[in-house]
Design a protein around this motif. Structure first.
Motif, PDB file in Angstrom:
ATOM      1  N   SER A 131      65.083  -1.730 -48.075  1.00 40.67           N
ATOM      2  CA  SER A 131      66.346  -1.098 -47.484  1.00 40.67           C
ATOM      3  C   SER A 131      67.370  -0.768 -48.590  1.00 40.67           C
ATOM      4  N   THR A 143      66.438  -3.547 -51.661  1.00 39.89           N
ATOM      5  CA  THR A 143      66.076  -4.867 -51.174  1.00 39.89           C
ATOM      6  C   THR A 143      64.428  -4.527 -50.631  1.00 39.89           C
ATOM      7  N   MET A 145      61.147  -5.913 -48.702  1.00 37.52           N
ATOM      8  CA  MET A 145      60.785  -6.939 -47.824  1.00 37.52           C
ATOM      9  C   MET A 145      58.772  -6.734 -48.229  1.00 37.52           C
ATOM     10  N   ASN A 166      67.090  -7.583 -54.537  1.00 35.30           N
ATOM     11  CA  ASN A 166      66.472  -8.569 -53.614  1.00 35.30           C
ATOM     12  C   ASN A 166      64.908  -8.295 -53.518  1.00 35.30           C
ATOM     13  N   VAL A 168      62.009 -10.147 -50.880  1.00 31.20           N
ATOM     14  CA  VAL A 168      61.734 -11.127 -50.214  1.00 31.20           C
ATOM     15  C   VAL A 168      60.447 -11.201 -49.710  1.00 31.20           C
ATOM     16  N   TYR A 169      59.814 -12.311 -49.790  1.00 28.53           N
ATOM     17  CA  TYR A 169      58.375 -12.445 -49.117  1.00 28.53           C
ATOM     18  C   TYR A 169      58.480 -12.623 -47.771  1.00 28.53           C
ATOM     19  N   CYS A 170      57.882 -11.787 -46.926  1.00 23.46           N
ATOM     20  CA  CYS A 170      57.649 -12.219 -45.538  1.00 23.46           C
ATOM     21  C   CYS A 170      56.694 -12.781 -44.862  1.00 23.46           C
TER      22      CYS A 170
END
Lengths: 307, 307, 307, 307
Positions: A131, A143, A145, A166, A168-170
């Motif tokens: 994103s 970011t 994901m 960022n 981020v582990y989803c």
């Protein structure tokens, strides 16, 4: 210039897809000292990166033959399928143990298929959509994901940190896409909702700045009302203040909503507002809003009858 | 007990409509030392206030005969019309120069009619609907959105400050209602959107807490996702954690969306998502969700096929 | 020319509202030999009728003073309220036993109010909205849907038969409006649905004439597909074959859908498709389709992205 | 019994998929004298046909090895892909010049893929989905909508005439599916629209039979109002008169609307009402309506608040 030295320290990273987003992302890998081996279906897209020191090859298979960490950034599901499983695709020459990271925004079902195909060749596939737009790609503030085997997340993170703020582990493969699609569906709903609401309030005699202030201190508050307000004059530094230029195009939002619709249909999940948001952005694309920022839905709804 | 003394200092305030909201509001006026003269169509609603020292009269006309500042808090437009312009209505005996403040949530067009009728009698009418529920009414923490002549705002503020934490001036008569209706329409859209999105994400394999966290750091963020999340277990202290009890009832939300729809139709303003949100809350009311908190739309959408 | 003789046989009929529809309707009364006493807020609207022998008066009250059977044909609810209950309204001078027939399309709740006000004056009010446009009004082929006391239906029918081919008794006051509003809501849904379907089929490679033929022999069949097809070239003699000129204007459809929406909100009836149809026609009005035939929704939905 | 004789006259026809629809269709082929070679993933589905004289084989590949005309009738796209291109699929052993007719209702894009795969093997694929339910399948009264090379249509027609009353040629491969999907989308819109309208009219005081009569003589008329009215008591011999049992299940309609949604998304065609109809049937499936006739949407919308 550190790149030469860096070449000794870092192993090569493949990058496939040098469009508006891929180009600045690949540059950030170079800046962090990674030797980049790249390719794109449009040769002219490769020039700038080549001048910055990247090696350009003919197709994804050749990249996979040389690099065991590859990032892909492509427009849509069919492109991803072709780049991975096509006649000159990555999987034709992928090395065992390779890490393949796809940052395209596509159907999570396709991500799962690619992961399964990669696994058969002994490689690891992760989905890592982003994103943030071209600006965030340039400044390395995206970011990511990320979906895929948790054990591989650290390895992926090392590369993605060069391009994003960022990571981020989803969860399992496909959940990166799921998170991206979910966020954008809610974003679209919030943006259209904010636009309807601001328009209604204005027609009822409210000052737009005052209305925005009231919403933002109340339960109507959302990112579209407090950070990216669609009404010209309410906020500075956002596309609504600049004729809806720049930002996130209506056409791209329509594409993401199409993905959301498909996953909802496949999982039999009712998404009435998400579905209608999709239709509204679809209609806007047909009325000349395709390349305007998606906050231009305010303008779309704003036009008055009898004018 | 300061009330006796206070009676010397403060002039009487009329209060009409002692329901769930009106009752604690009137009590707060008493607490602040205002002698209250009240009435309600249901005599039993008046008992508690009477015991606390309020004078109870038979009807709105009698209240208007004794008090020149009157607050009304009623369920809907027809009640407001009756209390102001009915055979025993306020305007039958209103004194010149009286200040009439209506805190009901009604159609702004009706507020304008009442203001016009009051003006003919030499009185001033302001609309001042509230946000915040019974809890905020009890603790004097309501937000008032006030529409009417700016010159009278200070006088209104003096009374409303006893019952609320925020008193916001919105503009001409009807804009208080407009602000309230706009906020709640966007709130409904955000809540249904959040519910669709969380449900879709969960079915795509995402952990609900993680998804909420991702949305809240991204552009999908809204009050319904970060302050009042509709998914049980994601957040504490909200109705979703308590079987959707308490909070803001689905039926009340449906009523406010009906008002939004009416004002949109009257001003020829397209509100596609607001309109569909209205229909969804309407359907929920017919399926047993009427008195559940409006975040129960998650549960409504959640049920899976074949179960 | 029979008119002179006819004047001896028939008593006078009042007619209020000589617009596009009222004018040919009043003419048909004249043709059938009824002496007409008419009025309109725009004096120029009265000229043609005056030349044909009608007596023109200044306002509705004067008409009511002379005629005990009056037909009204007005644009919207506020006009009806004014013409009946305003300072120069019918009810100011209505005679006991008068029959008042309102052919306007308005909110059934307003019809009920008018009926109740008329009853207090000893007069009878019936609602009798029409289907069929200016063409049907000219040729006396309108359909009247009549609500009111069944005992008065025969008297109403005598007059309405002069202007229409069908006069249907629907039930108590307001049910004429209800039938009209219901029909037009379903018509709007069918027209948009047909347009979406034809457009989708064409993009999927189907010939429009063939698709229409298949729908019309199958369960997709509706008036919009078999009698008033919105796709240019599929059918002759309909507005789609004439640049969507003539026919029933989008703006009028939007107005009727607004009425449907209001009655649905007031009766807490979920009408999700009707509600969305309303929003779509609303958006069309703001995009230059206001005076095109309502079948132009095909064109509205048809525009292709990237063109 | 003519079958034995017939076996001499007719060459064998393969039939794959002996479910609710396939079973009676295959029986009709037998009745017309065609020797049938069939298979199904569920062996028990084959018993009845075997007793009637059909030869049962293990899988589609074996059927293709023996028959050069094959009809398939399967639940959804993945089944079709598997039956044609899977490890034991038709295309594994298909003979050159074979005619493959798929009567499943699936995504037209999949039909095109199958046609392309068949062409590579020298075979011809046509899509020929049906309208009409189990009853029409049993009585041989189905309607077939056929897409594919026009030159092969006569050959297909010969077989399809045994099972249907109408065989309509729609155009290139996929247009049969397109016609089917388009019809059912418009059907769903018409049915929900009729249900909303009837419900609104009833709540406004209209008698349902009278309202249906008015709609059917006016522009609101559609198949759902005049042939399959969803309101109990209005019409005889339809599912609404029998607790919504029998007919066309809500779940099947939801599936077809999902296909319509997918094709609309893929072709970037706005289908706002079709999309909302999909969501409504989706919600119904989750509320216990999955196996009721799709006209039960009247009941779904009918429930009243506060009851």
């Amino acid at each position: 210039m550190m790149l030469t030295t860096a070449n000794f320290l870092f192993t090569q990273v493949g990058f496939i897809g040098l469009g508006n987003m891929g180009n600045p992302m690949a540059k950030n890998l170079l800046k962090h000292g990674y030797p980049v081996i790249a390719t794109d279906v449009f040769p002219e897209s490769c020039k700038e990166l080549q001048e910055l020191g990247a090696q350009i090859l003919d197709n994804p298979a050749e990249v996979a033959d040389k690099a065991d960490r590859i990032i892909t950034m492509l427009p849509s599901s069919p492109n991803v399928i072709d780049v991975y499983t096509g006649p000159n695709g990555i999987l034709k020459k992928v090395k065992k143990g390779s890490l393949l990271i796809d940052s395209s925004t596509i159907d999570p079902a396709v991500s799962k298929e690619m992961a399964s195909a990669a696994e058969k060749m002994g490689a690891v596939f992760m989905d890592a959509p982003v994103s943030g737009g071209v600006g965030a790609a340039s400044s390395g503030k995206l970011t990511f994901m990320v979906g895929g085997a948790e054990a591989e997340f650290t390895a992926a993170q090392e590369l993605l940190n060069c391009m994003g703020a960022n990571v981020v582990y989803c969860g399992q493969v496909g959940t990166g896409q799921a998170a991206k699609i979910c966020n954008n569906m809610l974003l679209a709903i919030g943006m259209i909702g904010t636009s309807e609401t601001m328009n209604l309030g204005i027609r009822l005699g409210l000052d737009p700045k005052l209305l925005a202030k009231i919403l933002n201190m109340s339960s109507g508050r959302c990112w579209s009302s407090d950070t990216y307000n669609p009404v010209p004059g309410v906020m500075e530094g956002v596309p609504s203040g600049n004729h809806y230029q720049g930002g996130f195009g209506t056409q791209l939002m329509a594409k993401d909503l199409g993905l959301a619709q498909n996953t909802a249909t496949n999982t039999k999940t009712p998404v009435p507002l998400g579905s209608l948001a999709h239709q509204i952005y679809r209609m806007m694309c047909a009325r000349g809003y395709a390349s305007k920022d998606f906050s231009s839905v305010f303008q779309f709804l704003r036009e008055e009858e009898g004018q």
